[in-house]
Design an enzyme around this catalytic site. Structure first.
Site, PDB file in Angstrom:
ATOM      1  N   GLY A 277       0.844  -1.112  -0.044  1.00 61.94           N
ATOM      2  CA  GLY A 277      -0.018  -0.010  -0.129  1.00 61.94           C
ATOM      3  C   GLY A 277       0.901   1.148  -0.038  1.00 61.94           C
ATOM      4  O   GLY A 277       0.971   1.997  -1.035  1.00 61.94           O
ATOM      5  N   ARG A 278       1.422   1.347   1.047  1.00 63.18           N
ATOM      6  CA  ARG A 278       2.513   2.638   1.400  1.00 63.18           C
ATOM      7  C   ARG A 278       3.516   2.606   0.362  1.00 63.18           C
ATOM      8  O   ARG A 278       3.720   3.919  -0.340  1.00 63.18           O
ATOM      9  CB  ARG A 278       3.264   2.739   2.707  1.00 63.18           C
ATOM     10  CG  ARG A 278       3.836   3.682   2.860  1.00 63.18           C
ATOM     11  CD  ARG A 278       4.546   3.270   4.057  1.00 63.18           C
ATOM     12  NE  ARG A 278       3.888   2.959   5.295  1.00 63.18           N
ATOM     13  CZ  ARG A 278       3.160   3.497   6.274  1.00 63.18           C
ATOM     14  NH1 ARG A 278       3.313   4.877   6.383  1.00 63.18           N
ATOM     15  NH2 ARG A 278       2.689   2.967   7.376  1.00 63.18           N
ATOM     16  N   TYR A 318       1.557   9.015  15.004  1.00 64.71           N
ATOM     17  CA  TYR A 318       2.801   7.923  14.679  1.00 64.71           C
ATOM     18  C   TYR A 318       4.274   8.885  15.063  1.00 64.71           C
ATOM     19  O   TYR A 318       5.284   8.175  14.663  1.00 64.71           O
ATOM     20  CB  TYR A 318       3.026   7.164  13.379  1.00 64.71           C
ATOM     21  CG  TYR A 318       1.764   6.896  12.936  1.00 64.71           C
ATOM     22  CD1 TYR A 318       1.034   5.658  13.555  1.00 64.71           C
ATOM     23  CD2 TYR A 318       1.057   6.940  11.777  1.00 64.71           C
ATOM     24  CE1 TYR A 318      -0.141   4.905  13.058  1.00 64.71           C
ATOM     25  CE2 TYR A 318       0.004   6.414  11.224  1.00 64.71           C
ATOM     26  CZ  TYR A 318      -0.576   5.352  11.852  1.00 64.71           C
ATOM     27  OH  TYR A 318      -1.854   4.793  11.381  1.00 64.71           O
ATOM     28  N   CYS A 346      -6.781  23.018  17.684  1.00 66.38           N
ATOM     29  CA  CYS A 346      -6.781  23.435  18.945  1.00 66.38           C
ATOM     30  C   CYS A 346      -6.186  22.452  19.722  1.00 66.38           C
ATOM     31  O   CYS A 346      -6.940  21.796  20.576  1.00 66.38           O
ATOM     32  CB  CYS A 346      -8.011  23.852  19.470  1.00 66.38           C
ATOM     33  SG  CYS A 346      -8.866  25.227  18.826  1.00 66.38           S
TER      34      CYS A 346
HETATM   35  C1  LIG Z   1      -2.178  -2.232   5.815  1.00 65.39           C
HETATM   36  C2  LIG Z   1      -1.905  -3.385   5.422  1.00 65.39           C
HETATM   37  C3  LIG Z   1      -1.304  -3.857   4.118  1.00 65.39           C
HETATM   38  C4  LIG Z   1      -0.450  -2.594   3.445  1.00 65.39           C
HETATM   39  O1  LIG Z   1       0.703  -2.175   4.235  1.00 65.39           O
HETATM   40  P1  LIG Z   1       1.655  -1.146   3.704  1.00 65.39           P
HETATM   41  O2  LIG Z   1       2.604  -0.750   4.757  1.00 65.39           O
HETATM   42  O3  LIG Z   1       0.757  -0.125   3.210  1.00 65.39           O
HETATM   43  O4  LIG Z   1       2.376  -1.806   2.472  1.00 65.39           O
HETATM   44  C5  LIG Z   1      -1.377  -5.051   3.537  1.00 65.39           C
HETATM   45  N1  LIG Z   1      -1.831  -5.955   3.975  1.00 65.39           N
HETATM   46  C6  LIG Z   1      -2.664  -5.806   5.017  1.00 65.39           C
HETATM   47  C7  LIG Z   1      -3.437  -7.092   5.653  1.00 65.39           C
HETATM   48  C8  LIG Z   1      -2.778  -4.595   5.904  1.00 65.39           C
HETATM   49  O5  LIG Z   1      -3.378  -4.598   6.809  1.00 65.39           O
END
Ligand SMILES: *Cc1c(COP(=O)(O)O)cnc(C)c1O
Length: 421
Positions: A277-278, A318, A346
């Site tokens: 994802g990231r 974080y 605030c």
């Molecule tokens: C959040 C998550 C991801 C993605 O993680 P990234 O760090 O954004 O790559 C993949 N699989 C599961 C099950 C997640 O909860």
């Protein structure tokens, strides 16, 4: 690498000057680069090209329809963690055989939705959930493909709030119990047990924890096969980290990650899935904001922006660092000033960076937060009655508003008064 660079002294997203977007949408807003999203997807896709594989984008990182559609058009699958994300993937036209349903607390309603709608695989997180999924599948005369998420008890060496692979975390079933749970799953008529799933955490910047986890998955694959399970798919999760700051040393690249995967599990002949994802969305997005005021405190100088913690919560939540750069490129002899960069909310937690060295800035100047594409817009709230900020997608020399800024009226009219008021 990304596609946010200075041309002629002005920060651009691909070929679009940021001030051109500001003129149309105002600030603050998120802007994403199509070229960066595509590039990152292909890095992973190439890294696994030797194997039968599917890269399933973890939609929770950034889930605008336009982003999903951009990636799905390249052949990406989606990893979804709620009924809402499942519906988003469906609306963006993602075929159901490319959607993985993950998530630690799937409700009955969500499972009914995906059993009826169709799904590539469900990643089971507990025995209780497994029994309910089986019941729903049987009631709908379906046999649902499942993998069971195992918790390998490895330390991902990341921020504690995003580590998921230690035995103390709520995720998956303990790997030591896996054999029993698979035996139980194998007897359920509504489930087709096809694989193993693991995901150890997010922003993991070292390949070692992944390798440790995947070794355990490889061992488990052999054990389960010997027990008679046809393990043919491994979901290796997401989590590969990105550089949030130039001072982060060189991080492992998707190519290195792919090679490590090949070494650890390549010999098993399984179809491989990964869920980044990231790394796909993070450096594909900026948060653009304007300076409202410069305020000289007794000890510190504050740069007060029109973006706040409700728009980008990562620093408050974080302690995350985002590089902040001026939209107008500073020239070599520009003065540098040390600011605490804050938003107008605030809360003292509404601080993006402390003692951040920036070029000298004045009211109305534009700044951009780099690496804001993942876990940015999706985690935003309307705290302080600040409407969710717009999202913009750039492609080459074009840009489009992919989520407009709601009016204050829209925000307020979502509230409904009870009959006695
Ligand atoms: C959040 C998550 C991801 C993605 O993680 P990234 O760090 O954004 O790559 C993949 N699989 C599961 C099950 C997640 O909860």
């Amino acid at each position: 690498m990304d596609h946010f660079i200075y041309h002629d002294g002005i920060l651009h997203a691909e070929k679009v000057p940021i001030p051109g977007i500001v003129a149309q949408v105002g600030t603050p807003f998120y802007v994403y680069s199509t070229a960066t999203l595509e590039r990152h997807f292909y890095l992973f896709d190439d890294a696994l090209k030797e194997f039968d594989h599917l890269v399933c984008y973890a939609m929770k990182a950034a889930s605008n329809q336009a982003i999903i559609k951009t990636l799905a058009a390249l052949g990406a699958g989606m990893d979804v963690v709620s009924g809402g994300e499942y519906q988003r993937a469906i609306s963006a036209g993602v075929p159901t055989d490319r959607i993985i349903f993950s998530g630690v607390g799937k409700t009955r309603a969500e499972m009914e939705m995906i059993v009826r709608g169709g799904v590539r695989q469900v990643n089971i997180e507990s025995e209780a959930e497994m029994l309910i999924l089986d019941e729903i599948a049987q009631a709908n005369s379906e046999k649902v493909p499942v993998a069971i998420r195992v918790n390998p008890d490895v330390d991902a060496k990341t921020h504690s709030k995003i580590a998921t692979g230690k035995s103390e975390n709520k995720f998956g079933i303990p790997i030591s119990k896996a054999r029993d749970v698979y035996a139980m799953a194998g007897k359920l008529k509504g489930l087709d047990v096809i694989g193993i799933d693991v995901h150890i955490g997010s922003q993991v910047t070292d390949l070692e924890p992944f390798a440790l986890a995947y070794k355990k998955v490889a061992e488990l694959t052999k054990i389960l096969r010997a027990d008679g399970h046809d393990i043919r798919r491994l979901d290796l999760g997401g989590g590969l980290g990105i550089p949030y700051s130039r001072s982060n040393g060189p991080l492992p690249l998707p190519k290195d990650y792919g090679e490590m995967i090949g070494r650890e599990v390549g010999h098993l002949g399984c179809e491989l899935e990964i869920e980044p994802g990231r790394l796909i969305a993070g450096n594909a997005g900026l948060l653009v904001s304007s300076v409202i005021y410069i305020k000289q405190g007794e000890e510190r100088k504050f740069l007060i922006l029109d973006a706040a913690m409700n728009d980008l919560v990562r620093p408050a939540m974080y302690d995350a660092h985002h590089e902040i750069i001026p939209v107008k490129e500073p020239n070599d002899c520009a003065d540098s000033v040390i600011f605490d960069v804050v938003g107008p909310v605030c809360e003292t937690g509404d601080t993006f960076a402390r003692e951040c060295t920036l070029t000298s800035l004045k009211d109305g100047d534009l700044v951009a937060f780099r690496s804001a594409g993942a876990y940015g817009a999706v985690m935003a709230s309307e705290y302080n009655s600040r409407p969710l900020i717009p999202e913009v997608l750039v492609k080459d020399d074009q840009f489009a508003i992919i989520r407009p800024r709601p009016t204050l009226e829209e925000l307020i009219n979502r509230d409904k008064l009870p009959p006695w008021l």
